[in-house]
Design a protein around this motif. Structure first.
Motif, PDB file in Angstrom:
ATOM      1  N   ALA A 121     -18.544 -22.836  -8.770  1.00 38.18           N
ATOM      2  CA  ALA A 121     -18.722 -22.163 -10.008  1.00 38.18           C
ATOM      3  C   ALA A 121     -18.179 -23.049 -11.395  1.00 38.18           C
ATOM      4  O   ALA A 121     -18.914 -22.930 -12.504  1.00 38.18           O
ATOM      5  N   ASN A 122     -17.138 -23.688 -11.270  1.00 44.53           N
ATOM      6  CA  ASN A 122     -16.485 -24.496 -12.209  1.00 44.53           C
ATOM      7  C   ASN A 122     -17.415 -25.589 -12.844  1.00 44.53           C
ATOM      8  O   ASN A 122     -17.842 -25.562 -13.938  1.00 44.53           O
ATOM      9  N   VAL A 123     -18.252 -26.082 -11.721  1.00 44.44           N
ATOM     10  CA  VAL A 123     -18.915 -27.290 -12.130  1.00 44.44           C
ATOM     11  C   VAL A 123     -20.200 -26.984 -12.688  1.00 44.44           C
ATOM     12  O   VAL A 123     -20.833 -27.260 -13.672  1.00 44.44           O
ATOM     13  N   TYR A 124     -20.720 -25.862 -12.252  1.00 42.47           N
ATOM     14  CA  TYR A 124     -22.007 -24.975 -12.963  1.00 42.47           C
ATOM     15  C   TYR A 124     -21.698 -24.487 -14.033  1.00 42.47           C
ATOM     16  O   TYR A 124     -22.640 -23.871 -14.838  1.00 42.47           O
ATOM     17  N   GLY A 125     -20.550 -24.099 -14.396  1.00 38.09           N
ATOM     18  CA  GLY A 125     -20.400 -23.277 -15.526  1.00 38.09           C
ATOM     19  C   GLY A 125     -20.637 -21.784 -15.454  1.00 38.09           C
ATOM     20  O   GLY A 125     -21.011 -21.111 -16.423  1.00 38.09           O
ATOM     21  N   ILE A 126     -20.384 -21.427 -14.291  1.00 40.57           N
ATOM     22  CA  ILE A 126     -20.774 -19.815 -14.076  1.00 40.57           C
ATOM     23  C   ILE A 126     -19.590 -19.100 -13.530  1.00 40.57           C
ATOM     24  O   ILE A 126     -18.474 -19.874 -13.297  1.00 40.57           O
ATOM     25  N   GLU A 127     -19.519 -17.937 -13.472  1.00 34.43           N
ATOM     26  CA  GLU A 127     -18.313 -17.294 -12.792  1.00 34.43           C
ATOM     27  C   GLU A 127     -18.621 -17.155 -11.305  1.00 34.43           C
ATOM     28  O   GLU A 127     -19.790 -17.303 -10.917  1.00 34.43           O
ATOM     29  N   GLN A 128     -17.565 -17.273 -10.550  1.00 41.47           N
ATOM     30  CA  GLN A 128     -17.662 -17.493  -9.086  1.00 41.47           C
ATOM     31  C   GLN A 128     -18.470 -16.272  -8.548  1.00 41.47           C
ATOM     32  O   GLN A 128     -19.185 -16.444  -7.597  1.00 41.47           O
ATOM     33  N   GLU A 129     -18.044 -15.137  -9.108  1.00 44.99           N
ATOM     34  CA  GLU A 129     -18.768 -13.816  -8.750  1.00 44.99           C
ATOM     35  C   GLU A 129     -20.389 -14.001  -8.698  1.00 44.99           C
ATOM     36  O   GLU A 129     -21.019 -13.336  -7.640  1.00 44.99           O
ATOM     37  N   GLN A 130     -20.988 -14.863  -9.506  1.00 44.30           N
ATOM     38  CA  GLN A 130     -22.327 -15.017  -9.506  1.00 44.30           C
ATOM     39  C   GLN A 130     -22.901 -15.749  -8.375  1.00 44.30           C
ATOM     40  O   GLN A 130     -24.127 -15.509  -7.985  1.00 44.30           O
ATOM     41  N   LEU A 131     -22.083 -16.393  -7.495  1.00 50.71           N
ATOM     42  CA  LEU A 131     -22.576 -17.002  -6.370  1.00 50.71           C
ATOM     43  C   LEU A 131     -22.513 -16.161  -5.211  1.00 50.71           C
ATOM     44  O   LEU A 131     -23.209 -16.372  -4.183  1.00 50.71           O
ATOM     45  N   LEU A 132     -22.115 -15.043  -5.459  1.00 51.53           N
ATOM     46  CA  LEU A 132     -21.947 -13.848  -4.226  1.00 51.53           C
ATOM     47  C   LEU A 132     -23.143 -12.904  -4.134  1.00 51.53           C
ATOM     48  O   LEU A 132     -23.559 -12.399  -3.135  1.00 51.53           O
ATOM     49  N   ILE A 133     -23.782 -12.659  -5.169  1.00 51.76           N
ATOM     50  CA  ILE A 133     -24.666 -11.695  -5.502  1.00 51.76           C
ATOM     51  C   ILE A 133     -26.129 -12.186  -5.468  1.00 51.76           C
ATOM     52  O   ILE A 133     -26.255 -13.718  -5.601  1.00 51.76           O
TER      53      ILE A 133
END
Length: 185
Positions: A121-133
């Motif tokens: 998430a940090n590398v892609y500049g997104i919130e970690q939660e966005q990887l879950l949904i």
């Protein structure tokens, strides 16, 4: 665990959950809830947070990690990266992940450790939660420049409205204070 299991654990039918959510200001029909549970409809991050908060669980408990692999592939493809280039990009952040391991993550062969989720998430500049949904629109995982412009415009309009409201409110308070001091109002 998953949303269905959590709902059943609370002894709620879809209709009962819909009603309870509505009482909390979260309007979701029983049909929509059923589609969320079956993975036939994607839920916005905000809606997922609301439902997780209602059940007092984390997003990982609500969703599990079933969509992580697909989302990692979407992110990589959106940035036009090969597995090799992604491995190199991660290494530039001090994160050592082999091409073989990245491939295994994307192909559901091994689970992505929770610590890695935060790193990705940090590398892609997104919130970690966005990887879950679940994301059904490839263009929405990483916002496009046009999406960012639109979001900025909306935020700016909200800020202007807030400032106007705050100014009117402040003037009323000032007027009341002056009247009280002068005792003429």
């Amino acid at each position: 665990m998953g949303m269905r299991a959590i709902r059943k654990q609370h002894g709620l039918s879809l209709a009962q959950l819909s009603k309870k959510l509505s009482e909390e200001g979260i309007k979701v029909s029983p049909d929509t809830l059923a589609k969320y549970e079956r993975g036939q409809r994607s839920m916005s991050l905000e809606r997922a947070r609301q439902i997780a908060q209602f059940f007092d669980v984390s997003l990982i408990e609500l969703y599990g990690d079933q969509y992580v692999a697909d989302n990692l592939r979407l992110l990589r493809e959106q940035q036009g990266l090969s597995l090799t280039k992604l491995s190199e990009k991660l290494a530039s952040y001090g994160i050592k992940v082999s091409v073989a391991t990245l491939s295994q993550y994307e192909n559901h062969e091994i689970k992505v450790p929770r610590q890695r989720l935060a790193q990705f998430a940090n590398v892609y500049g997104i919130e970690q939660e966005q990887l879950l949904i679940k994301h059904t629109n490839k263009g929405k995982l990483i916002p496009s420049a046009e999406d960012e412009k639109q979001r900025y415009s909306q935020e700016r309009a909200h800020a202007k409205a807030f400032i106007r409201q705050a100014t009117i409110s402040d003037l009323r308070k000032l007027q009341t204070m002056i009247c009280e001091r002068l005792r003429k109002c």
